[in-house]
Design an enzyme around this catalytic site. Structure first.
Site, PDB file in Angstrom:
ATOM      1  N   GLU A 207      14.148  -1.646 -31.917  1.00  0.00           N
ATOM      2  CA  GLU A 207      14.273  -1.155 -30.536  1.00  0.00           C
ATOM      3  C   GLU A 207      13.302  -0.014 -30.251  1.00  0.00           C
ATOM      4  O   GLU A 207      12.757   0.090 -29.158  1.00  0.00           O
ATOM      5  CB  GLU A 207      15.717  -0.728 -30.272  1.00  0.00           C
ATOM      6  CG  GLU A 207      16.648  -1.943 -30.225  1.00  0.00           C
ATOM      7  CD  GLU A 207      18.111  -1.571 -30.148  1.00  0.00           C
ATOM      8  OE1 GLU A 207      18.609  -0.925 -31.096  1.00  0.00           O
ATOM      9  OE2 GLU A 207      18.759  -1.921 -29.153  1.00  0.00           O
TER      10      GLU A 207
ATOM     11  N   GLU B  70      22.297  -6.527 -35.465  1.00  0.00           N
ATOM     12  CA  GLU B  70      23.534  -5.828 -35.131  1.00  0.00           C
ATOM     13  C   GLU B  70      24.763  -6.742 -35.153  1.00  0.00           C
ATOM     14  O   GLU B  70      25.848  -6.316 -35.510  1.00  0.00           O
ATOM     15  CB  GLU B  70      23.416  -5.154 -33.776  1.00  0.00           C
ATOM     16  CG  GLU B  70      22.530  -3.920 -33.760  1.00  0.00           C
ATOM     17  CD  GLU B  70      21.054  -4.222 -33.590  1.00  0.00           C
ATOM     18  OE1 GLU B  70      20.636  -5.378 -33.776  1.00  0.00           O
ATOM     19  OE2 GLU B  70      20.305  -3.289 -33.256  1.00  0.00           O
TER      20      GLU B  70
HETATM   21  N1  T1G Z   1      22.178   3.070 -42.167  1.00  0.00           N
HETATM   22  C1  T1G Z   1      22.574   3.795 -43.239  1.00  0.00           C
HETATM   23  N2  T1G Z   1      22.291   3.459 -44.527  1.00  0.00           N
HETATM   24  C2  T1G Z   1      21.605   2.320 -44.727  1.00  0.00           C
HETATM   25  C3  T1G Z   1      21.167   1.500 -43.660  1.00  0.00           C
HETATM   26  C4  T1G Z   1      21.485   1.921 -42.333  1.00  0.00           C
HETATM   27  N3  T1G Z   1      21.091   1.223 -41.271  1.00  0.00           N
HETATM   28  N4  T1G Z   1      20.515   0.430 -44.191  1.00  0.00           N
HETATM   29  C5  T1G Z   1      20.534   0.596 -45.523  1.00  0.00           C
HETATM   30  N5  T1G Z   1      21.175   1.724 -45.840  1.00  0.00           N
HETATM   31  C6  T1G Z   1      21.378   2.267 -47.196  1.00  0.00           C
HETATM   32  C7  T1G Z   1      22.210   1.340 -48.054  1.00  0.00           C
HETATM   33  O1  T1G Z   1      23.593   1.592 -47.849  1.00  0.00           O
HETATM   34  C8  T1G Z   1      21.747   1.734 -49.439  1.00  0.00           C
HETATM   35  O2  T1G Z   1      22.374   2.968 -49.728  1.00  0.00           O
HETATM   36  C9  T1G Z   1      20.268   2.045 -49.247  1.00  0.00           C
HETATM   37  O3  T1G Z   1      20.115   2.313 -47.836  1.00  0.00           O
HETATM   38  C10 T1G Z   1      19.359   0.887 -49.603  1.00  0.00           C
HETATM   39  O4  T1G Z   1      19.843  -0.238 -48.875  1.00  0.00           O
HETATM   40  C11 T1G Z   1      21.314   1.232 -32.338  1.00  0.00           C
HETATM   41  C12 T1G Z   1      23.345  -0.085 -33.536  1.00  0.00           C
HETATM   42  C13 T1G Z   1      16.986  -2.389 -44.696  1.00  0.00           C
HETATM   43  C14 T1G Z   1      16.954  -4.771 -45.455  1.00  0.00           C
HETATM   44  O5  T1G Z   1      21.718  -3.665 -39.991  1.00  0.00           O
HETATM   45  O6  T1G Z   1      19.661  -4.780 -43.984  1.00  0.00           O
HETATM   46  O7  T1G Z   1      20.530  -0.164 -35.567  1.00  0.00           O
HETATM   47  O8  T1G Z   1      23.682   2.236 -51.746  1.00  0.00           O
HETATM   48  O9  T1G Z   1      20.440  -1.561 -50.923  1.00  0.00           O
HETATM   49  O10 T1G Z   1      18.187  -4.327 -50.406  1.00  0.00           O
HETATM   50  O11 T1G Z   1      20.996  -1.009 -31.779  1.00  0.00           O
HETATM   51  O12 T1G Z   1      19.444  -2.128 -46.225  1.00  0.00           O
HETATM   52  O13 T1G Z   1      21.428   3.296 -52.043  1.00  0.00           O
HETATM   53  O14 T1G Z   1      23.380   4.672 -51.209  1.00  0.00           O
HETATM   54  O15 T1G Z   1      20.366  -2.635 -48.620  1.00  0.00           O
HETATM   55  O16 T1G Z   1      16.058  -2.989 -49.948  1.00  0.00           O
HETATM   56  C15 T1G Z   1      20.908  -2.198 -37.831  1.00  0.00           C
HETATM   57  C16 T1G Z   1      20.863  -2.731 -42.538  1.00  0.00           C
HETATM   58  C17 T1G Z   1      21.879  -1.051 -37.861  1.00  0.00           C
HETATM   59  C18 T1G Z   1      19.920  -3.002 -41.381  1.00  0.00           C
HETATM   60  C19 T1G Z   1      16.963  -2.906 -47.110  1.00  0.00           C
HETATM   61  N6  T1G Z   1      20.213  -2.288 -39.087  1.00  0.00           N
HETATM   62  N7  T1G Z   1      20.144  -2.573 -43.770  1.00  0.00           N
HETATM   63  O17 T1G Z   1      17.566  -3.703 -48.090  1.00  0.00           O
HETATM   64  O18 T1G Z   1      18.237  -1.905 -49.760  1.00  0.00           O
HETATM   65  S1  T1G Z   1      22.799  -0.950 -36.373  1.00  0.00           S
HETATM   66  C20 T1G Z   1      20.706  -3.014 -40.092  1.00  0.00           C
HETATM   67  C21 T1G Z   1      19.630  -3.654 -44.425  1.00  0.00           C
HETATM   68  C22 T1G Z   1      21.633  -0.516 -35.248  1.00  0.00           C
HETATM   69  C23 T1G Z   1      21.000  -0.121 -32.879  1.00  0.00           C
HETATM   70  C24 T1G Z   1      22.025  -0.654 -33.811  1.00  0.00           C
HETATM   71  C25 T1G Z   1      18.990  -3.370 -45.759  1.00  0.00           C
HETATM   72  C26 T1G Z   1      17.469  -3.361 -45.721  1.00  0.00           C
HETATM   73  P1  T1G Z   1      22.738   3.320 -51.284  1.00  0.00           P
HETATM   74  P2  T1G Z   1      19.800  -1.663 -49.577  1.00  0.00           P
HETATM   75  P3  T1G Z   1      17.459  -3.292 -49.629  1.00  0.00           P
END
Ligand code: T1G
Length: 692
Positions: free
Chosen positions: A108, A128
């Site tokens: 976004e 999301e």
């Molecule tokens: N927020 C907080 N922590 C996150 C995070 C996030 N969005 N994404 C990953 N982490 C942490 C995860 O818990 C782990 O922590 C570490 O980062 C590594 O992640 C406003 C409302 C990016 C593809 O849904 O899909 O934006 O265990 O093990 O395998 O409209 O993380 O090390 O303490 O998964 O390399 C939308 C979610 C949010 C993406 C990387 N975004 N993340 O994968 O590492 S809602 C998502 C992923 C939003 C807006 C809306 C994956 C990754 P720890 P990982 P990875």
């Protein structure tokens, strides 16, 4: 100690201001990031020496989304949507320099920019819905203006990522960097300086066929099977075509605010973090796995061929051995069919299909396994058969090669004891079909070396499996709880429910298939054989329902024999009055006055039975954490992720409610249904599984 460096800094590249985000591990747009982007934008716009701006990130990825840990708490200003609007309103061009995975709020931010450059290996998406949400920072309103309604609907309702090439093709990015990303972004920023700014929100939504789109939205809603976010996301995207941008943003914000407070979103966020917690195995932290390149599979039946296909898909060289030419040929046929189905469904290319088949060899000699780094056995689930195999393999495989058993119910310790090097034996329990089901239970024996355990997890990760560490007990985590679940279902049928009523109650809860339909699908004879094996050692004080035995004695083994709990006509199942008669007769013999059992009680008894057994698994150290148990049922038994799993559900229902139900079982069903100590303690202290 030095104060932590700010997550956002700026630097100049000539007249281009670089706003650089450094918020490991994934540059989530936390409140400090949002506030500092806004401040940097304001400063850059006020600086006459700056003619254009680039937003880029340090580390492994562009902003991978909002900070999910902020959800469920009071929102913190500035909201990401407001920051995106500031980016778009900038008087100077702002370019997004995208690498890694620009997801959710990250995508976004990029959409709010006036231009977007992606590194060739970058991916973008709005996932999301996988968290039970809709994009909340303008994604549903800007994306359709850039890529059109149909493409926006597909991406926002599925949460699918697109790679850089597809992003370029659909118009989501303006360029794919063939050189250094920063260089490419600065160059684009330079070219856009002084030009009129292309603000996405000012673009019209490209024309589309409203009827076809409405049909598509209804299809999205239907396929969501109870989860609300895909349909709501689709409707919010569709609103972009009829509402002015500001009103569309308001609708999106209201929808996001509503959904973030729902139980479905809380459950999906629970599963998200649970998956990451499951990967944390303290005992193998820092332990180097073996280098696995060539994997053997002993047995090419349904399980073996699925495992072989999954291994080839993950890029391993695969050597399969079956007993006899005919079985080997049939096994090769099953493996080939799996890859060809992927080709026919356009999930892979012809070249990939050929590559996978080329990496797979099927033979009949155990000596074929000599070059393997790992051999996974998927032969008939009989202890002697597996022990003989491991004894024979011990003389064939290399001294550093690993032996893994895919057994579901047998004891990996007993199987491993037949190997000359039991420290190189581990349980890798796949779920059928092994090339599709994400779950893998990894079961070390008391002798398994840590490097072997680490290797099992590394192979599982490369297979894209959701790996859960399980202690060694009959049924490990999933099947042990499932056996308890099955017993309680059969008790309910004797007590008054009918199979289709139990199934209807659980399908209304969100399971794609109710338990009795699943039992029929799996085959009643397998559990029957196990019950007969256990008969001699069964506690006579334990309630035992003979209905399933009666069905098996009549040859009703389920779908494969055309009749089981249901009767099957051309694959369609329907309740069978004959089964009802058997049920009523057995209830009479047991002296049970059957009574109607409603859907709520059905669900409460099933969840309570599962949770009580789960609490025992935690006490026994078979499961590391309650959320692992949730992952097992979401990824291995069809439990809807938007329900979070049985332990998550227990927290929502109340541990006291669960305990009360278990106490009813104890009084009604007797031995084996005592409340777990942990459950009693939690009820007395008000603790929840989610507190751990
Ligand atoms: N927020 C907080 N922590 C996150 C995070 C996030 N969005 N994404 C990953 N982490 C942490 C995860 O818990 C782990 O922590 C570490 O980062 C590594 O992640 C406003 C409302 C990016 C593809 O849904 O899909 O934006 O265990 O093990 O395998 O409209 O993380 O090390 O303490 O998964 O390399 C939308 C979610 C949010 C993406 C990387 N975004 N993340 O994968 O590492 S809602 C998502 C992923 C939003 C807006 C809306 C994956 C990754 P720890 P990982 P990875």
């Amino acid at each position: 100690m030095n104060p932590p460096s700010p997550p956002v800094t700026t630097r100049q590249s000539g007249p281009v201001c670089l706003i650089e985000i450094d918020n490991p591990p994934v540059n989530a747009s936390s409140q400090p990031v949002r506030a500092q982007i806004a401040a940097a934008l304001e400063t850059a716009n006020a600086d006459p020496a700056v003619h254009s701006i680039v937003i880029l990130c340090k580390g492994r990825t562009f902003v991978a989304g909002a900070d999910i840990t902020e959800f469920g708490k009071p929102p913190l200003s500035p909201a990401l949507g407001a920051v995106c609007n500031l980016i778009e309103a900038s008087g100077k061009p702002v370019i997004a320099a995208i690498h890694g995975t620009a997801l959710g709020g990250g995508c976004e931010i990029a959409l709010a920019c006036h231009g977007r450059v992606a590194r060739a290996d970058a991916q973008l998406g709005l996932p999301e819905v996988k968290l039970g949400l809709v994009p909340g920072a303008g994604g549903t309103q800007r994306l359709p203006r850039l890529v059109g309604i149909e493409t926006a609907l597909a991406l926002v309702s599925s949460g699918r990522m697109v790679n850089a090439d597809e992003a370029l093709r659909i118009g989501l990015v303006d360029a794919v960097a063939t050189e250094d990303l920063e260089t490419a972004a600065v160059a684009l920023a330079g070219r856009m300086a002084g030009e009129s700014l292309r603000r996405v929100s000012n673009l019209p939504v490209p024309a589309f066929d409203p009827e076809a789109v409405e049909a598509r939205v209804r299809e999205i809603e239907r396929r969501a099977r109870g989860q609300v976010s895909p349909g709501r996301a689709a409707r919010t995207v569709l609103a972009a075509a009829s509402l002015p941008f500001a009103e569309g943003l308001a609708l999106e914000r209201a929808t996001f605010t509503e959904l973030v407070a729902t139980e479905q979103s809380a459950a999906l966020r629970h599963v998200f973090f649970a998956e990451r917690a499951a990967a944390k195995i303290p005992q193998i932290a820092g332990v180097a796995p073996h280098d696995i390149r060539c994997v053997g599979v002993a047995g090419a039946g349904t399980m073996g061929s699925g495992i072989a296909a999954a291994l080839a898909e993950a890029g391993y060289r695969v050597i399969v051995v079956e007993r006899g030419v005919e079985a080997a040929s049939a096994g090769l046929g099953r493996i080939t069919a799996i890859h060809r189905r992927a080709l026919e469904a356009s999930r892979i290319t012809e070249a990939q299909c050929d590559e996978r088949l080329g990496a797979t060899r099927v033979g009949t000699e155990l000596s074929d396994f000599a070059p393997c780094d790992l051999v996974i056995e998927a032969v008939f689930d009989d202890l002697a058969v597996k022990q003989d195999l491991f004894a024979a393999l011990s003389a064939i495989i290399r001294p550093d090669a690993i032996l893994a058993t895919n057994t579901s119910y047998l004891d990996p310790e007993a199987i491993g004891s037949a190997a000359t090097h039991p420290e190189r034996v581990v349980g890798m329990h796949f779920f059928s079909p092994a090339n599709i089901m994400r779950l893998m239970e990894i079961v070390p024996t008391s002798r398994t070396a840590l490097a072997v355990l680490a290797t099992a997890f590394a192979v599982g990760k490369r297979l894209k499996k959701l790996c859960v560490l399980a202690g060694n007990c009959e049924g490990f985590i999933g099947n042990r709880i499932f056996a308890t679940y099955r017993k309680q279902c059969e008790f309910m049928v004797e007590d008054g429910a009918l199979p289709h009523e139990v199934d209807a109650a659980m399908e209304a809860f969100g399971l794609p298939m109710g338990p009795f339909a699943v039992f029929d699908l799996a085959g009643l004879d397998i559990a029957w054989a196990r019950r007969k094996r256990q008969a001699a050692s069964r506690d006579p004080a334990e309630r035992y329902v003979r209905i399933a035995d009666k069905l098996c004695e009549l040859g009703r083994f389920g779908q494969k024999t055309g009749a089981g709990w249901y009767v099957y006509d051309q694959g369609k199942r329907r309740p069978d009055a004959g089964v009802t008669s058997i049920i009523e007769a057995e209830a009479a013999i047991s002296g049970i006055a059957r009574r109607p059992i409603g859907a709520d009680e059905i669900r409460r008894r099933i969840i309570a039975a599962m949770v009580n057994e789960g609490a025992r698994l935690l006490e026994d150290g078979i499961a590391q954490r309650a959320s692992d148990i949730d992952l097992v049922f979401v990824n291995g038994y069809g439990w809807p992720a938007w329900r979070g799993g049985p332990m998550f559900q227990a927290d929502r229902m109340g541990i006291d409610v669960i305990l009360a139900e278990v106490r009813l079982m104890q009084s009604r069903d007797g031995a084996g249904w005592e409340p777990a100590r942990r459950l009693i303690d939690m009820a007395s202290t008000g603790a929840r599984f989610g507190d751990a």
